[in-house]
Design a protein around this motif. Structure first.
Motif, PDB file in Angstrom:
ATOM      1  N   ASP A 144       0.785  -1.152   0.166  1.00  0.00           N
ATOM      2  CA  ASP A 144       0.213   0.266   0.087  1.00  0.00           C
ATOM      3  C   ASP A 144       0.799   1.559   0.160  1.00  0.00           C
ATOM      4  N   VAL A 145       1.944   1.531   0.671  1.00  0.00           N
ATOM      5  CA  VAL A 145       2.370   2.317   0.725  1.00  0.00           C
ATOM      6  C   VAL A 145       4.371   1.410   0.837  1.00  0.00           C
ATOM      7  N   LEU A 146       5.086   2.437  -0.196  1.00  0.00           N
ATOM      8  CA  LEU A 146       6.345   1.848  -0.765  1.00  0.00           C
ATOM      9  C   LEU A 146       7.273   3.144   0.570  1.00  0.00           C
ATOM     10  N   PRO A 172      10.310   4.746   1.680  1.00  0.00           N
ATOM     11  CA  PRO A 172      11.621   4.909   0.887  1.00  0.00           C
ATOM     12  C   PRO A 172      13.000   4.323   1.187  1.00  0.00           C
ATOM     13  N   ARG A 173      12.763   3.489   2.672  1.00  0.00           N
ATOM     14  CA  ARG A 173      14.040   3.220   2.802  1.00  0.00           C
ATOM     15  C   ARG A 173      14.066   1.721   1.392  1.00  0.00           C
ATOM     16  N   PHE A 206      15.198   2.985  -1.393  1.00  0.00           N
ATOM     17  CA  PHE A 206      16.598   3.770  -0.978  1.00  0.00           C
ATOM     18  C   PHE A 206      17.596   2.751  -0.930  1.00  0.00           C
ATOM     19  N   CYS A 218      13.179   8.676  -6.755  1.00  0.00           N
ATOM     20  CA  CYS A 218      12.398   7.393  -5.920  1.00  0.00           C
ATOM     21  C   CYS A 218      10.841   8.778  -4.997  1.00  0.00           C
ATOM     22  N   ALA A 219      10.834   9.779  -5.203  1.00  0.00           N
ATOM     23  CA  ALA A 219       9.325  10.652  -4.078  1.00  0.00           C
ATOM     24  C   ALA A 219       8.471  10.017  -5.357  1.00  0.00           C
ATOM     25  N   ALA A 233       7.476   6.439  -5.805  1.00  0.00           N
ATOM     26  CA  ALA A 233       6.264   5.806  -5.366  1.00  0.00           C
ATOM     27  C   ALA A 233       4.903   6.150  -5.961  1.00  0.00           C
ATOM     28  N   ARG A 234       5.152   6.874  -6.160  1.00  0.00           N
ATOM     29  CA  ARG A 234       3.831   7.252  -6.847  1.00  0.00           C
ATOM     30  C   ARG A 234       3.053   6.946  -7.425  1.00  0.00           C
ATOM     31  N   ARG A 256      11.557  15.907   0.932  1.00  0.00           N
ATOM     32  CA  ARG A 256      10.863  15.703   0.234  1.00  0.00           C
ATOM     33  C   ARG A 256       9.524  14.796   0.699  1.00  0.00           C
ATOM     34  N   ASP A 257       8.505  14.312  -0.267  1.00  0.00           N
ATOM     35  CA  ASP A 257       7.166  13.877   0.724  1.00  0.00           C
ATOM     36  C   ASP A 257       6.983  12.471   0.202  1.00  0.00           C
ATOM     37  N   PHE A 258       7.145  11.853   0.558  1.00  0.00           N
ATOM     38  CA  PHE A 258       6.378  10.130   0.174  1.00  0.00           C
ATOM     39  C   PHE A 258       5.349  10.203   0.610  1.00  0.00           C
ATOM     40  N   MET A 259       4.754   8.952   0.440  1.00  0.00           N
ATOM     41  CA  MET A 259       3.126   9.034   0.941  1.00  0.00           C
ATOM     42  C   MET A 259       2.809   8.941   1.972  1.00  0.00           C
ATOM     43  N   ASN A 260       3.804   7.878   2.904  1.00  0.00           N
ATOM     44  CA  ASN A 260       3.466   8.210   4.374  1.00  0.00           C
ATOM     45  C   ASN A 260       4.712   8.840   5.199  1.00  0.00           C
ATOM     46  N   GLU A 261       5.793   8.991   4.694  1.00  0.00           N
ATOM     47  CA  GLU A 261       6.683  10.113   5.258  1.00  0.00           C
ATOM     48  C   GLU A 261       7.689  10.952   4.407  1.00  0.00           C
ATOM     49  N   VAL A 313      11.590  12.282   3.723  1.00  0.00           N
ATOM     50  CA  VAL A 313      12.425  11.987   3.587  1.00  0.00           C
ATOM     51  C   VAL A 313      13.711  13.493   3.177  1.00  0.00           C
ATOM     52  N   TYR A 339      20.017   9.870   4.123  1.00  0.00           N
ATOM     53  CA  TYR A 339      19.347  10.076   4.295  1.00  0.00           C
ATOM     54  C   TYR A 339      18.197  10.102   6.034  1.00  0.00           C
TER      55      TYR A 339
END
Lengths: 333, 119
Positions: free
Chosen positions: A268-270, A272-273, A276, A297-298, A301-302, B40-45, B47, B56
Protein backbone atom coordinates in the motif's frame (compact mmCIF):
# COMPACT_ATOMS: atom_id res chain seq x y z
CA UNK A 1 60.61 -5.00 -25.33
CA UNK A 2 57.43 -3.88 -23.63
CA UNK A 3 58.17 -0.23 -24.48
CA UNK A 4 58.80 -1.06 -28.14
CA UNK A 5 55.51 -2.91 -28.27
CA UNK A 6 53.73 0.06 -26.71
CA UNK A 7 55.18 2.39 -29.34
CA UNK A 8 54.11 0.09 -32.15
CA UNK A 9 50.61 -0.11 -30.71
CA UNK A 10 50.43 3.66 -30.37
CA UNK A 11 51.48 4.08 -33.99
CA UNK A 12 48.84 1.71 -35.37
CA UNK A 13 45.85 3.40 -36.94
CA UNK A 14 42.86 3.35 -34.63
CA UNK A 15 39.56 2.20 -36.14
CA UNK A 16 37.11 5.09 -36.26
CA UNK A 17 34.71 5.46 -33.37
CA UNK A 18 31.13 5.02 -34.56
CA UNK A 19 27.67 4.49 -33.02
CA UNK A 20 27.23 0.83 -32.15
CA UNK A 21 23.83 0.70 -30.48
CA UNK A 22 22.13 1.58 -27.21
CA UNK A 23 22.21 0.37 -23.62
CA UNK A 24 20.95 1.95 -20.36
CA UNK A 25 19.57 4.87 -22.39
CA UNK A 26 22.97 5.73 -23.86
CA UNK A 27 24.11 5.59 -27.44
CA UNK A 28 27.34 3.63 -27.40
CA UNK A 29 30.14 4.85 -29.61
CA UNK A 30 33.12 2.57 -29.99
CA UNK A 31 35.79 1.46 -32.43
CA UNK A 32 34.61 -2.15 -32.38
CA UNK A 33 31.21 -3.56 -33.15
CA UNK A 34 29.85 -5.91 -30.52
CA UNK A 35 26.84 -8.13 -30.29
CA UNK A 36 25.83 -6.85 -26.88
CA UNK A 37 24.69 -3.39 -27.94
CA UNK A 38 20.94 -3.30 -28.39
CA UNK A 39 19.11 -1.42 -31.11
CA UNK A 40 17.00 0.64 -28.73
CA UNK A 41 16.40 4.33 -29.28
CA UNK A 42 15.84 7.15 -26.84
CA UNK A 43 12.37 8.30 -25.82
CA UNK A 44 12.38 12.04 -26.31
CA UNK A 45 14.66 12.68 -29.22
CA UNK A 46 18.20 13.83 -28.68
CA UNK A 47 20.89 11.44 -27.75
CA UNK A 48 22.89 10.78 -24.65
CA UNK A 49 26.05 9.11 -25.76
CA UNK A 50 29.13 7.55 -24.30
CA UNK A 51 32.32 6.87 -26.20
CA UNK A 52 34.38 3.82 -25.27
CA UNK A 53 38.11 4.06 -25.89
CA UNK A 54 40.54 1.23 -25.22
CA UNK A 55 43.88 2.86 -24.56
CA UNK A 56 47.51 1.85 -24.44
CA UNK A 57 48.08 0.16 -21.05
CA UNK A 58 51.44 1.83 -20.37
CA UNK A 59 50.28 5.41 -20.80
CA UNK A 60 47.02 4.59 -19.06
CA UNK A 61 48.78 3.19 -16.00
CA UNK A 62 51.14 6.16 -15.78
CA UNK A 63 48.25 8.59 -15.82
CA UNK A 64 46.36 6.44 -13.29
CA UNK A 65 49.27 6.51 -10.84
CA UNK A 66 49.84 10.22 -11.26
CA UNK A 67 46.28 11.29 -10.50
CA UNK A 68 44.93 11.97 -7.01
CA UNK A 69 41.69 10.27 -6.00
CA UNK A 70 39.51 9.28 -3.06
CA UNK A 71 38.02 5.83 -2.46
CA UNK A 72 34.25 5.54 -2.82
CA UNK A 73 33.77 1.79 -2.55
CA UNK A 74 35.97 -1.20 -1.95
CA UNK A 75 34.35 -4.58 -2.32
CA UNK A 76 35.28 -8.16 -1.54
CA UNK A 77 38.71 -9.77 -1.32
CA UNK A 78 41.03 -9.97 1.64
CA UNK A 79 42.14 -6.89 3.56
CA UNK A 80 44.43 -4.87 1.32
CA UNK A 81 43.50 -6.98 -1.73
CA UNK A 82 40.17 -5.69 -3.01
CA UNK A 83 38.14 -7.45 -5.70
CA UNK A 84 36.69 -4.16 -6.85
CA UNK A 85 37.73 -0.61 -6.15
CA UNK A 86 35.87 2.53 -7.17
CA UNK A 87 37.35 5.98 -6.73
CA UNK A 88 36.68 9.57 -7.68
CA UNK A 89 39.62 11.50 -9.06
CA UNK A 90 40.38 15.04 -7.95
CA UNK A 91 39.05 16.22 -11.34
CA UNK A 92 35.65 14.63 -10.60
CA UNK A 93 36.13 11.74 -13.02
CA UNK A 94 35.52 8.24 -11.69
CA UNK A 95 37.75 5.19 -11.89
CA UNK A 96 36.91 1.52 -11.57
CA UNK A 97 39.41 -1.24 -11.14
CA UNK A 98 39.28 -4.96 -10.40
CA UNK A 99 42.30 -7.27 -10.52
CA UNK A 100 42.36 -9.14 -13.84
CA UNK A 101 39.34 -7.16 -15.09
CA UNK A 102 41.06 -4.01 -16.32
CA UNK A 103 40.94 -0.35 -15.33
CA UNK A 104 38.38 2.17 -16.45
CA UNK A 105 38.11 5.95 -16.14
CA UNK A 106 34.66 7.46 -16.58
CA UNK A 107 34.34 11.18 -17.35
CA UNK A 108 32.29 13.10 -14.79
CA UNK A 109 29.65 13.94 -17.40
CA UNK A 110 29.37 10.30 -18.50
CA UNK A 111 30.36 10.99 -22.11
CA UNK A 112 33.62 9.06 -22.20
CA UNK A 113 34.96 5.79 -20.79
CA UNK A 114 38.65 5.10 -21.25
CA UNK A 115 39.72 1.55 -20.53
CA UNK A 116 42.90 -0.41 -20.13
CA UNK A 117 42.33 -4.05 -20.95
CA UNK A 118 44.40 -6.88 -19.48
CA UNK A 119 46.30 -9.05 -21.94
CA UNK A 120 45.40 -11.43 -23.36
CA UNK A 121 41.95 -9.87 -23.42
CA UNK A 122 39.02 -12.09 -22.43
CA UNK A 123 35.46 -11.57 -21.37
CA UNK A 124 36.33 -10.59 -17.81
CA UNK A 125 37.19 -6.96 -18.53
CA UNK A 126 33.99 -6.68 -20.48
CA UNK A 127 31.88 -8.12 -17.67
CA UNK A 128 33.26 -5.44 -15.39
CA UNK A 129 32.67 -2.82 -18.07
CA UNK A 130 28.98 -3.75 -18.29
CA UNK A 131 28.57 -4.11 -14.53
CA UNK A 132 30.12 -0.83 -13.37
CA UNK A 133 31.59 1.73 -15.83
CA UNK A 134 28.69 1.64 -18.29
CA UNK A 135 25.93 1.95 -15.63
CA UNK A 136 28.01 4.66 -13.96
CA UNK A 137 28.12 6.62 -17.23
CA UNK A 138 24.33 6.28 -17.43
CA UNK A 139 23.93 7.59 -13.88
CA UNK A 140 26.17 10.55 -14.69
CA UNK A 141 23.93 11.26 -17.67
CA UNK A 142 20.90 11.48 -15.37
CA UNK A 143 19.45 7.97 -15.50
CA UNK A 144 18.36 6.38 -12.24
CA UNK A 145 19.56 2.84 -11.67
CA UNK A 146 18.00 0.11 -9.58
CA UNK A 147 19.51 -3.25 -8.73
CA UNK A 148 16.87 -5.19 -10.63
CA UNK A 149 16.14 -7.40 -13.58
CA UNK A 150 13.26 -6.61 -15.91
CA UNK A 151 11.29 -7.92 -18.86
CA UNK A 152 8.64 -6.44 -21.08
CA UNK A 153 5.25 -8.15 -21.36
CA UNK A 154 3.07 -6.52 -23.97
CA UNK A 155 3.56 -2.77 -23.62
CA UNK A 156 4.57 -2.86 -19.96
CA UNK A 157 7.86 -3.45 -18.22
CA UNK A 158 7.87 -5.59 -15.08
CA UNK A 159 10.81 -5.00 -12.76
CA UNK A 160 12.18 -7.49 -10.24
CA UNK A 161 14.09 -5.98 -7.33
CA UNK A 162 15.98 -8.41 -5.15
CA UNK A 163 19.26 -8.82 -3.39
CA UNK A 164 21.99 -10.83 -5.10
CA UNK A 165 21.34 -14.57 -5.12
CA UNK A 166 17.57 -14.32 -4.92
CA UNK A 167 17.13 -15.41 -8.50
CA UNK A 168 16.10 -12.26 -10.37
CA UNK A 169 18.27 -13.12 -13.39
CA UNK A 170 16.90 -16.67 -13.56
CA UNK A 171 13.37 -15.30 -13.29
CA UNK A 172 13.97 -12.83 -16.12
CA UNK A 173 15.45 -15.63 -18.26
CA UNK A 174 12.49 -17.91 -17.60
CA UNK A 175 10.07 -15.13 -18.49
CA UNK A 176 11.94 -14.45 -21.73
CA UNK A 177 11.76 -18.19 -22.41
CA UNK A 178 7.98 -17.88 -22.03
CA UNK A 179 7.68 -15.06 -24.54
CA UNK A 180 8.56 -11.86 -22.65
CA UNK A 181 11.10 -9.43 -24.10
CA UNK A 182 14.38 -9.05 -22.27
CA UNK A 183 15.07 -5.64 -20.71
CA UNK A 184 17.95 -6.20 -18.31
CA UNK A 185 19.37 -8.85 -16.00
CA UNK A 186 20.91 -6.89 -13.13
CA UNK A 187 20.78 -3.09 -13.56
CA UNK A 188 17.56 -1.33 -14.50
CA UNK A 189 17.94 2.17 -15.99
CA UNK A 190 14.94 4.40 -15.36
CA UNK A 191 13.73 7.95 -15.82
CA UNK A 192 10.44 9.80 -15.49
CA UNK A 193 9.04 11.07 -18.79
CA UNK A 194 5.72 12.94 -18.69
CA UNK A 195 4.79 11.48 -15.31
CA UNK A 196 5.54 7.95 -16.44
CA UNK A 197 8.46 5.87 -15.21
CA UNK A 198 10.13 4.41 -18.28
CA UNK A 199 12.80 1.73 -18.48
CA UNK A 200 15.70 1.65 -20.92
CA UNK A 201 17.02 -1.71 -21.96
CA UNK A 202 20.40 -2.76 -20.68
CA UNK A 203 23.04 -4.42 -22.85
CA UNK A 204 22.25 -7.64 -24.65
CA UNK A 205 23.94 -9.66 -21.96
CA UNK A 206 22.46 -12.30 -19.69
CA UNK A 207 24.59 -14.65 -17.61
CA UNK A 208 22.86 -17.86 -16.65
CA UNK A 209 23.85 -21.09 -14.93
CA UNK A 210 24.14 -23.88 -17.48
CA UNK A 211 21.76 -26.00 -15.45
CA UNK A 212 19.23 -23.17 -15.41
CA UNK A 213 19.59 -22.72 -19.17
CA UNK A 214 18.84 -26.40 -19.76
CA UNK A 215 15.77 -26.16 -17.53
CA UNK A 216 14.12 -23.62 -19.83
CA UNK A 217 10.80 -24.55 -21.42
CA UNK A 218 10.92 -26.08 -24.92
CA UNK A 219 12.27 -23.46 -27.31
CA UNK A 220 12.93 -21.11 -24.42
CA UNK A 221 16.70 -21.23 -24.56
CA UNK A 222 16.59 -20.13 -28.19
CA UNK A 223 14.77 -16.96 -27.09
CA UNK A 224 17.80 -16.01 -24.99
CA UNK A 225 19.79 -15.40 -28.16
CA UNK A 226 23.20 -16.75 -29.10
CA UNK A 227 25.74 -17.85 -26.52
CA UNK A 228 28.53 -15.28 -26.88
CA UNK A 229 30.76 -16.31 -24.02
CA UNK A 230 31.25 -18.57 -21.05
CA UNK A 231 32.64 -18.21 -17.54
CA UNK A 232 31.15 -20.13 -14.64
CA UNK A 233 27.94 -19.24 -16.50
CA UNK A 234 26.76 -19.07 -20.09
CA UNK A 235 26.63 -15.57 -21.59
CA UNK A 236 23.62 -15.07 -23.82
CA UNK A 237 22.83 -12.07 -26.03
CA UNK A 238 19.04 -11.79 -25.97
CA UNK A 239 17.20 -9.30 -28.16
CA UNK A 240 16.13 -6.22 -26.24
CA UNK A 241 13.16 -3.94 -26.53
CA UNK A 242 13.60 -1.38 -29.30
CA UNK A 243 12.26 1.59 -27.34
CA UNK A 244 11.93 2.71 -23.72
CA UNK A 245 8.73 1.33 -22.21
CA UNK A 246 6.60 2.25 -19.18
CA UNK A 247 7.28 0.44 -15.94
CA UNK A 248 3.89 -0.45 -14.51
CA UNK A 249 4.81 -2.85 -11.74
CA UNK A 250 7.83 -3.65 -9.66
CA UNK A 251 8.04 -6.89 -7.75
CA UNK A 252 10.17 -6.92 -4.61
CA UNK A 253 11.34 -10.52 -4.27
CA UNK A 254 12.33 -12.15 -1.00
CA UNK A 255 13.32 -15.76 -0.41
CA UNK A 256 11.46 -16.54 2.81
CA UNK A 257 11.91 -19.70 4.89
CA UNK A 258 8.71 -18.89 6.78
CA UNK A 259 6.33 -19.25 3.84
CA UNK A 260 5.11 -22.62 2.60
CA UNK A 261 3.79 -21.32 -0.69
CA UNK A 262 4.32 -18.33 -2.92
CA UNK A 263 2.74 -15.12 -1.63
CA UNK A 264 1.99 -11.95 -3.58
CA UNK A 265 1.06 -8.87 -1.56
CA UNK A 266 0.29 -5.42 -2.85
CA UNK A 267 2.36 -2.82 -1.01
CA UNK A 268 0.00 0.00 0.00
CA UNK A 269 2.74 2.42 0.97
CA UNK A 270 6.14 1.98 -0.62
CA UNK A 271 8.60 2.93 2.10
CA UNK A 272 11.48 5.16 0.97
CA UNK A 273 13.90 2.86 2.78
CA UNK A 274 12.92 -0.02 0.50
CA UNK A 275 13.55 2.15 -2.56
CA UNK A 276 16.85 3.60 -1.41
CA UNK A 277 18.16 0.14 -0.61
CA UNK A 278 17.38 -0.84 -4.23
CA UNK A 279 19.46 1.96 -5.74
CA UNK A 280 22.44 0.71 -7.73
CA UNK A 281 25.77 2.59 -7.37
CA UNK A 282 24.78 3.78 -3.91
CA UNK A 283 28.36 5.02 -3.42
CA UNK A 284 27.68 8.08 -5.59
CA UNK A 285 27.64 11.01 -3.19
CA UNK A 286 27.66 14.08 -5.43
CA UNK A 287 24.89 16.41 -4.19
CA UNK A 288 23.36 16.73 -7.67
CA UNK A 289 22.98 12.96 -7.84
CA UNK A 290 21.69 12.56 -4.27
CA UNK A 291 18.99 15.19 -4.80
CA UNK A 292 18.04 13.74 -8.17
CA UNK A 293 17.72 10.26 -6.68
CA UNK A 294 15.58 11.58 -3.83
CA UNK A 295 13.30 13.34 -6.33
CA UNK A 296 13.12 10.24 -8.49
CA UNK A 297 12.28 7.91 -5.61
CA UNK A 298 9.50 10.25 -4.42
CA UNK A 299 7.94 10.17 -7.90
CA UNK A 300 8.58 6.46 -8.42
CA UNK A 301 6.68 5.66 -5.19
CA UNK A 302 3.62 7.44 -6.60
CA UNK A 303 3.77 6.19 -10.17
CA UNK A 304 4.65 2.49 -9.98
CA UNK A 305 2.63 -0.34 -8.50
CA UNK A 306 4.77 -2.23 -5.96
CA UNK A 307 4.17 -5.89 -5.19
CA UNK A 308 5.96 -7.86 -2.49
CA UNK A 309 6.63 -11.48 -3.35
CA UNK A 310 7.58 -14.00 -0.67
CA UNK A 311 9.19 -17.01 -2.33
CA UNK A 312 9.71 -20.36 -0.57
CA UNK A 313 13.40 -21.31 -0.78
CA UNK A 314 12.79 -24.48 -2.78
CA UNK A 315 10.57 -22.90 -5.44
CA UNK A 316 12.19 -23.10 -8.89
CA UNK A 317 12.50 -20.11 -11.19
CA UNK A 318 10.31 -21.74 -13.84
CA UNK A 319 7.40 -22.11 -11.44
CA UNK A 320 8.00 -18.59 -10.16
CA UNK A 321 7.88 -17.28 -13.74
CA UNK A 322 4.56 -19.08 -14.36
CA UNK A 323 3.12 -17.62 -11.16
CA UNK A 324 4.31 -14.09 -11.99
CA UNK A 325 2.72 -14.29 -15.43
CA UNK A 326 -0.48 -15.65 -13.89
CA UNK A 327 -0.58 -12.91 -11.27
CA UNK A 328 0.12 -10.25 -13.88
CA UNK A 329 -2.66 -11.48 -16.14
CA UNK A 330 -5.10 -11.85 -13.24
CA UNK A 331 -4.40 -8.82 -11.08
CA UNK A 332 -2.76 -6.22 -13.26
CA UNK A 333 -4.82 -6.41 -16.43
CA UNK B 1 -6.11 13.17 17.82
CA UNK B 2 -2.67 13.20 16.32
CA UNK B 3 -1.81 10.11 14.31
CA UNK B 4 1.28 9.60 16.40
CA UNK B 5 4.09 11.42 18.04
CA UNK B 6 6.57 13.15 15.79
CA UNK B 7 9.41 10.74 15.25
CA UNK B 8 12.47 10.14 13.18
CA UNK B 9 13.22 6.64 11.96
CA UNK B 10 16.72 6.63 13.41
CA UNK B 11 16.18 8.16 16.79
CA UNK B 12 18.94 9.31 19.11
CA UNK B 13 18.36 8.95 22.85
CA UNK B 14 16.14 11.89 23.80
CA UNK B 15 18.13 14.80 25.10
CA UNK B 16 17.45 16.03 28.61
CA UNK B 17 14.37 18.20 28.90
CA UNK B 18 15.33 21.87 29.09
CA UNK B 19 14.42 23.95 32.13
CA UNK B 20 11.60 26.50 31.99
CA UNK B 21 13.55 29.49 30.67
CA UNK B 22 15.36 27.39 28.11
CA UNK B 23 12.12 25.78 26.96
CA UNK B 24 10.52 29.18 26.59
CA UNK B 25 13.47 30.50 24.56
CA UNK B 26 13.23 27.46 22.30
CA UNK B 27 9.52 28.02 21.71
CA UNK B 28 10.27 31.60 20.65
CA UNK B 29 12.88 30.37 18.15
CA UNK B 30 12.34 29.88 14.45
CA UNK B 31 13.81 27.18 12.26
CA UNK B 32 15.97 27.47 9.18
CA UNK B 33 16.69 24.57 6.85
CA UNK B 34 20.35 24.84 5.79
CA UNK B 35 21.33 24.83 2.12
CA UNK B 36 22.90 21.41 2.47
CA UNK B 37 19.57 19.88 3.50
CA UNK B 38 16.68 19.01 1.21
CA UNK B 39 13.52 17.11 1.94
CA UNK B 40 10.79 15.49 -0.09
CA UNK B 41 7.38 14.09 0.84
CA UNK B 42 6.67 10.44 0.20
CA UNK B 43 3.28 8.81 0.69
CA UNK B 44 3.60 8.19 4.40
CA UNK B 45 6.95 9.69 5.24
CA UNK B 46 9.10 12.74 4.69
CA UNK B 47 12.70 12.00 3.76
CA UNK B 48 15.30 14.56 4.78
CA UNK B 49 18.64 14.38 3.00
CA UNK B 50 21.81 15.84 4.46
CA UNK B 51 24.01 16.51 1.43
CA UNK B 52 27.12 16.93 3.56
CA UNK B 53 26.87 13.48 5.09
CA UNK B 54 24.94 11.83 2.25
CA UNK B 55 22.53 10.41 4.84
CA UNK B 56 18.80 10.11 4.49
CA UNK B 57 16.54 10.56 7.53
CA UNK B 58 12.89 9.62 7.73
CA UNK B 59 10.18 11.65 9.43
CA UNK B 60 6.74 10.28 10.16
CA UNK B 61 3.79 12.30 8.79
CA UNK B 62 3.39 14.32 12.00
CA UNK B 63 7.05 15.33 12.10
CA UNK B 64 7.00 16.02 8.37
CA UNK B 65 4.03 18.34 8.81
CA UNK B 66 5.81 20.12 11.67
CA UNK B 67 8.86 20.75 9.51
CA UNK B 68 6.66 22.00 6.69
CA UNK B 69 4.94 24.53 9.00
CA UNK B 70 8.17 25.60 10.69
CA UNK B 71 9.89 26.31 7.38
CA UNK B 72 7.38 29.09 6.78
CA UNK B 73 9.29 31.09 9.39
CA UNK B 74 6.88 30.91 12.30
CA UNK B 75 8.15 30.33 15.83
CA UNK B 76 7.90 26.90 17.43
CA UNK B 77 5.12 28.27 19.69
CA UNK B 78 3.12 29.57 16.71
CA UNK B 79 3.62 26.31 14.83
CA UNK B 80 2.53 24.31 17.87
CA UNK B 81 -0.65 26.42 18.24
CA UNK B 82 -1.53 25.93 14.58
CA UNK B 83 -0.88 22.20 14.69
CA UNK B 84 -2.70 21.75 18.01
CA UNK B 85 -5.82 23.08 16.30
CA UNK B 86 -5.19 20.93 13.25
CA UNK B 87 -4.75 17.74 15.27
CA UNK B 88 -7.19 18.61 18.08
CA UNK B 89 -4.72 18.23 20.94
CA UNK B 90 -3.53 20.48 23.77
CA UNK B 91 -1.02 23.23 22.97
CA UNK B 92 1.34 22.03 25.69
CA UNK B 93 1.53 18.56 24.21
CA UNK B 94 2.36 19.96 20.78
CA UNK B 95 4.91 22.36 22.22
CA UNK B 96 6.75 19.47 23.88
CA UNK B 97 6.69 17.37 20.73
CA UNK B 98 7.79 20.13 18.39
CA UNK B 99 10.58 21.19 20.76
CA UNK B 100 11.88 17.63 21.00
CA UNK B 101 11.76 17.24 17.23
CA UNK B 102 13.66 20.48 16.62
CA UNK B 103 16.37 19.56 19.10
CA UNK B 104 16.70 16.19 17.39
CA UNK B 105 16.86 17.71 13.91
CA UNK B 106 19.39 20.29 15.07
CA UNK B 107 21.62 17.62 16.61
CA UNK B 108 21.77 15.92 13.19
CA UNK B 109 22.55 19.15 11.36
CA UNK B 110 19.20 19.08 9.57
CA UNK B 111 17.92 22.44 10.85
CA UNK B 112 19.34 25.53 12.47
CA UNK B 113 17.48 27.08 15.37
CA UNK B 114 17.33 30.85 15.24
CA UNK B 115 16.87 32.04 18.79
CA UNK B 116 15.77 35.60 19.62
CA UNK B 117 18.60 37.93 18.69
CA UNK B 118 20.62 35.32 16.77
CA UNK B 119 18.87 35.59 13.43
Amino acid sequence: MARAEALVRAALPTPPVAPRGFAFGLELRAAEDREWAGAATRANGGTRSVTMLVEDPGAFRARWRGTGSRALAVRGGRPGRPMLRIEQEDSGDYRVWAPGHGRHVIANDGTLIRSSVPRPPDDRWFRLFLAQPLPLAAALHGLELFHASAVQVGEAVLGFVASSGTGKTSLAAQLVGRGATFVTDDVLALEVVDDVVVAHSGPRWLCLDEEEAHAMPPGGQGRLGPVIGKSDKLHFAPSTSAAPAPVTTVFFLYRDHDVASLEFREIDVLEPRRLFSSVFLSYLDEPRILVRTLDFCARFARLVRPIEVRVPPALGSGTLADEVLGFTARELA
Amino acid sequence: MMDGQATMTEGNPPSAAPDGAEADALLRATVRVPKHVVYRDFMNETVVLNLESGKYHGLNPTAGRMLQVLEKGVSLREAAALLATEYGVANEELEQDISALCRDLESRGLVELVLDGTG
